[in-house]
Design a protein around this motif. Structure first.
Motif, PDB file in Angstrom:
ATOM      1  N   SER A  90      41.788  40.265  36.567  1.00 37.69           N
ATOM      2  CA  SER A  90      40.769  41.313  36.629  1.00 37.69           C
ATOM      3  C   SER A  90      41.441  42.676  36.562  1.00 37.69           C
ATOM      4  O   SER A  90      42.371  42.961  37.320  1.00 37.69           O
ATOM      5  CB  SER A  90      39.972  41.187  37.933  1.00 37.69           C
ATOM      6  OG  SER A  90      38.989  42.190  38.024  1.00 37.69           O
ATOM      7  N   GLU A 103      38.855  39.621  32.854  1.00 37.15           N
ATOM      8  CA  GLU A 103      37.820  40.641  32.701  1.00 37.15           C
ATOM      9  C   GLU A 103      38.504  42.005  32.680  1.00 37.15           C
ATOM     10  O   GLU A 103      39.623  42.173  33.173  1.00 37.15           O
ATOM     11  CB  GLU A 103      36.804  40.579  33.844  1.00 37.15           C
ATOM     12  CG  GLU A 103      37.388  40.928  35.208  1.00 37.15           C
ATOM     13  CD  GLU A 103      36.341  40.949  36.326  1.00 37.15           C
ATOM     14  OE1 GLU A 103      35.146  40.835  36.021  1.00 37.15           O
ATOM     15  OE2 GLU A 103      36.742  41.090  37.498  1.00 37.15           O
ATOM     16  N   ASP A 154      34.780  41.670  39.259  1.00 33.57           N
ATOM     17  CA  ASP A 154      33.788  40.738  39.797  1.00 33.57           C
ATOM     18  C   ASP A 154      34.168  40.466  41.251  1.00 33.57           C
ATOM     19  O   ASP A 154      34.940  39.555  41.547  1.00 33.57           O
ATOM     20  CB  ASP A 154      33.811  39.441  38.969  1.00 33.57           C
ATOM     21  CG  ASP A 154      32.774  38.419  39.451  1.00 33.57           C
ATOM     22  OD1 ASP A 154      32.279  38.553  40.589  1.00 33.57           O
ATOM     23  OD2 ASP A 154      32.494  37.464  38.700  1.00 33.57           O
ATOM     24  N   ARG A 163      33.776  36.919  42.870  1.00 32.74           N
ATOM     25  CA  ARG A 163      34.797  35.951  42.451  1.00 32.74           C
ATOM     26  C   ARG A 163      36.158  36.281  43.080  1.00 32.74           C
ATOM     27  O   ARG A 163      36.882  35.398  43.534  1.00 32.74           O
ATOM     28  CB  ARG A 163      34.909  35.942  40.930  1.00 32.74           C
ATOM     29  CG  ARG A 163      35.860  34.890  40.405  1.00 32.74           C
ATOM     30  CD  ARG A 163      35.674  34.667  38.928  1.00 32.74           C
ATOM     31  NE  ARG A 163      36.511  33.571  38.467  1.00 32.74           N
ATOM     32  CZ  ARG A 163      36.514  33.113  37.219  1.00 32.74           C
ATOM     33  NH1 ARG A 163      35.722  33.664  36.309  1.00 32.74           N
ATOM     34  NH2 ARG A 163      37.302  32.110  36.878  1.00 32.74           N
TER      35      ARG A 163
END
Length: 462
Positions: free
Chosen positions: A48, A69, A74, A77
């Motif tokens: 991320s 991502e 997120d 998560r």
């Protein structure tokens, strides 16, 4: 090894249990390397990044089947992870990090993850406020000169974790920052080198210098009696604090001010002594010039001597060493102005390290393709060391917004030639012109090598 580390190793190795959920925060060189190693060891990996990933990293992650991502996090998560590997560029005061800590999720650095899986390989780790890149490069050059199969990793070179995953070596020469040391658990170098400690990074350490000092000394905290700790006996901060830490390793000091310790310089000669053996060499034979580089050379030679490298090979390496191209590369000194090519600095962290090492008033060439840079990370160093900023890029708005009123001169340029001429016009004898862009190069150049090469050509043409 810590409890969290044991859990990671055990779960990752048991096929009848759910794989460990490993979240990597930051999708740069170290983050992608950590992701590749975690995946190889059976973890369920998710990368991320609040900014954007380079295409090359997207492709690497996709090829390995790793989810990722960019442009945000997120949180649901991430906060369900078993363990988080944090980019050294993310400070503890980051809100997401606070939430991760509040949930009790272990946070480690990439060098900690790599250490877990490095097997029987030896580690030479170098840290310090100044000189660590040069010292790291020199140690690697000595090992290569002596035909030792080694890898150059960490802040310089490739990701340590990626090297462990894809091209393991019997010896790793690792440049480590205080930020990486903050998140170690079991990381233990066979040879630890501390070049010096100066008052820096205080914004990351609650403006408490002792917090930063403790961070640097963490390089020794897991060392054993058979390991080595090499330090600068002339560095007042190091010697003032060294007795406050329980150091189990053999301590070897180097000095230019006193004729004692494992290495010292007297009457233009370097003496290196480890055990019963010793070597001497004239400082005039060093390819690295300047007092600070004599310290770096002593540190590198000592590290090599503890590896039982033959003194003839150490001498040969010290006489042939050149800094890596595009990484803090001295180009020329023209009318008393030194030009340094650090085009490989494609992110703010790299520029931060470059500025940290500057000891003269600096004209900084900065800019390019911004990847979501937070220029505030440079603020303290810019205030202290930078007299002018020459922007080299098509969109320099964020640089102007960050430093207007902080630096008296900020000028826009769109070519290496223009940037060099402009920087030179603001420089005085005793200044440094530093190309350390902190950005990708693709707006005006093919890559960072092309940017560095054009910079060097423009300097030579002055």
């Amino acid at each position: 090894m810590s409890a969290s580390s044991d859990k990671h190793m055990t779960l990752a190795g048991e096929s009848d249990r759910a794989p460990v959920s490993l979240v990597i925060l930051g999708g740069g060189e170290s983050g992608v390397g950590a992701a590749l190693l975690g995946k190889k060891k059976g973890c369920k990996v998710f990368v991320s990044d609040a900014g954007s990933l380079k295409d090359v990293y997207r492709k690497e992650l996709d090829a390995a089947g790793i989810e990722w991502e960019e442009g945000g996090h997120d949180e649901t998560r991430i906060l369900s992870a078993d363990e988080v590997v944090k980019s050294p560029g993310i400070p503890e005061k980051n809100e997401l990090i606070k939430k991760i800590r509040a949930k009790g999720i272990p946070v480690i650095s990439e060098i900690e993850l790599a250490y877990r899986y490095k097997g029987d390989s030896k580690i030479i780790a170098i840290t310090g406020s100044n000189g660590k890149t040069t010292t790291t490069s020199l140690i690697y050059h000595i090992l290569k000169t002596a035909a030792v199969d080694a890898a150059l990793v960490g802040n310089i070179g490739d990701s340590f974790a990626k090297c462990v995953a894809e091209d393991p070596k019997p010896v790793y020469v690792v440049e480590v920052s205080s930020f990486q040391l903050d998140d170690i658990q079991s990381f233990r170098p066979d040879i630890a080198v501390l070049t010096n400690i100066t008052e820096d990074h205080l914004d990351r350490y609650d403006y408490n210098f002792e917090n930063y000092i403790r961070s640097k000394f963490r390089i020794t905290e897991n060392q054993r009696a058979e390991d080595y700790f090499i330090y600068n006996a002339d560095d007042k901060i190091t010697t003032q604090y060294i007795d406050q830490f329980k150091i189990n390793s053999k301590q070897l000091s180097f000095s230019m001010e006193q004729e004692k310790g494992a290495a010292f310089i007297k009457d233009g000669d370097m003496y290196v002594r480890t055990g019963d053996d010793f070597m001497t060499m004239s400082v005039y034979d060093f390819t690295l010039k300047g007092k600070h580089n004599q310290y770096n050379t002593m540190a590198g030679s000592l590290a090599a001597a503890t590896m039982e490298i033959r003194k003839e090979k150490i001498r040969e390496a010290v006489q042939t060493f050149q800094n890596l191209e595009h990484r803090m590369e001295h180009v020329a000194t023209i009318r008393g102005v030194e030009f340094i090519n650090d085009s490989k600095a494609t992110n703010i962290n790299s520029t931060w390290f470059a500025l940290e090492s500057m000891e003269k008033p600096t004209i900084l060439i900065l800019g390019g393709v911004d990847k979501g840079n937070d220029y505030n990370l440079l603020m303290d160093l810019v205030k202290e060391k930078v007299k002018a900023i020459v922007c080299l890029g098509l969109d320099n708005k964020k640089i102007h917004e960050a430093f207007e009123g902080v630096v008296p001169v900020i000028v826009d340029t769109t070519s290496a030639e223009d940037a060099v001429k402009t920087a030179f016009s603001y420089a005085e004898k005793g200044d440094v012109v530093l190309l350390s862009p902190g950005c990708a190069s693709f707006d005006l150049f093919k890559n960072y090598e092309d940017r560095g090469t054009q910079f060097k050509r423009a300097v030579i043409d002055l």
